[in-house]
Every structure is written in structure tokens, then in C-alpha cells.
Design a protein around this motif. Sequence first.
Motif, PDB file in Angstrom:
ATOM      1  N   GLY A 127       0.748  -1.179  -0.038  1.00 57.40           N
ATOM      2  CA  GLY A 127       0.138  -0.062  -0.075  1.00 57.40           C
ATOM      3  C   GLY A 127       0.962   1.446  -0.059  1.00 57.40           C
ATOM      4  N   MET A 132      -0.263   5.423  -0.798  1.00 56.52           N
ATOM      5  CA  MET A 132      -1.246   5.245  -0.048  1.00 56.52           C
ATOM      6  C   MET A 132      -0.633   5.831   1.345  1.00 56.52           C
ATOM      7  N   ARG A 136      -4.764   5.791   5.167  1.00 55.10           N
ATOM      8  CA  ARG A 136      -5.500   5.028   4.400  1.00 55.10           C
ATOM      9  C   ARG A 136      -5.030   3.593   4.134  1.00 55.10           C
ATOM     10  N   ARG A 140      -8.116   0.820   4.910  1.00 54.90           N
ATOM     11  CA  ARG A 140      -8.328   0.087   3.442  1.00 54.90           C
ATOM     12  C   ARG A 140      -7.710  -1.248   3.419  1.00 54.90           C
ATOM     13  N   ILE A 141      -6.766  -1.429   4.141  1.00 56.94           N
ATOM     14  CA  ILE A 141      -6.130  -2.601   4.169  1.00 56.94           C
ATOM     15  C   ILE A 141      -6.191  -3.531   5.450  1.00 56.94           C
TER      16      ILE A 141
END
Length: 233
Positions: A127, A132, A136, A140-141
Motif C-alpha cells: 500500500g 497510500m 489509508r 483500507r487494508i
Amino acid sequence: MEEYVFNVLAGAKLTLQVAGGSLVVAVVLGLLGATAKLSTNKPLNWLAALYSTIIRGIPELVWMLLLFYGGQMLLNKVLESVGYNDYVEINPLFAGIVTIGFIYGAYMTETFRGAIMAIPKGQSEAGYAFGMSRSRVFFRIVVPQMIRLALPSFTNNWLVLIKATALVSVIGLTDMTMLAKQASAATRSLTPLAPMLFYLLVAAIYLAITTVSLIVLKQLDKRYSMGVRKGEF
């Protein structure tokens, strides 16, 4: 007799309020504790480790009495030292929610820490490689995978937390356990089975709450486990 039954059923609303509020406090403290334990900051590591170790090593009932009565005494001593002489009473509902949330925040800390550690570091690094930001990457991950990995332990903590709400009766909250006790005392002259009947009703309500919780959490687990092969919990 029916009036007391409806009173106990009405007390279930307060039990759910305590459970829901405590869960929010526990999740927030758990996320903060897990972040602190995984941090490279040594003082934060030490504080988080101390929190989870001490809290999990002392019974919930002791913490309930200690934080409610001891906290109330300490608060009034502090206020008295600054010139405020009126006695302040802590709201039992607030005290119950904060105390149970504080206790189970320690368990959630270990739950979230283990889930985050189980996620391969390469995914976060990928990421970052895509440009990113840290926040984030986290939301998101890390978070979607953390939820999936944490759900089995989270479910167990939630079920135990629900049952621990019965402890709020010792600090004067009229939850369904307290109402069942009052109802059994008031109807003992009518039937010697009154205590058993009312406490069986409370047991049935707790069982219903935990059963519904399991159904909801299993559906949540299925959603976050789409495309992943795993055993049921």
C-alpha cells in the motif's frame, strides 16, 4: 405475579444499554491498547502491557466495587481539596458502562493486537508502495482483514461481556437481575418457587440475547470471509 414478570422484562432494556455502551468503550480502549502495544514507543508499550495484565488478572466484581465506590471516594476527596464541599455521587449507569468497558477493553486489546499481527506486513508495504498514506493503508487494508481475524475472539469477549452486565446490580442499578431479586422476595409468600422462576426468566433472556448475537456475528463473519476458506467458530 404478572406485574413482576413485566418488570423483569423491562429491566432487559437497561441490561442492553449497559452492554451496548460497555462494548463501545471496550472497542475504543482495545484499539488504543493494541496500537500502543504495537507501537515502537517503549512507554506506550509498557503502559498497554500493564493495563492488559492487571485488568485481566483481577475479577470483574472486584473492579466493579473498587472503581464505583473507590472512584467516588477519590473524586470527592479531590474536589474537597480544591474547596468544593458538596458530595458528588457517580451515576450508577455511567459507572457500570465505564467499568465493564474498561475491563473488557483489556481483552479487546489482545484480540485486536493478535489480529493485526496476523496480517502479513507485505500488504501494508504494498500500500505504501502505491503511494497510500498510513491512515489509508490502515483503514483500507488493515482494518477489513483485522475484523475478519478478530471476530472469533471478539465474539467470545462480547458474549462474556453481556453476562458480566449482571454485576451492575451490586452498585444499585435496577437491571433485570436486580428486578428478579426484588420480585422473588416480594412473591416468596405466594410460592416457594418464585426465586427459581424469576431467575430462570433472567437466564432465558440472557440466552436469547447471546443467541441473537451469535447469529448476527456469524453473518458478519461470512461477509468478511468471502473468498477466504476458514472453519466456523
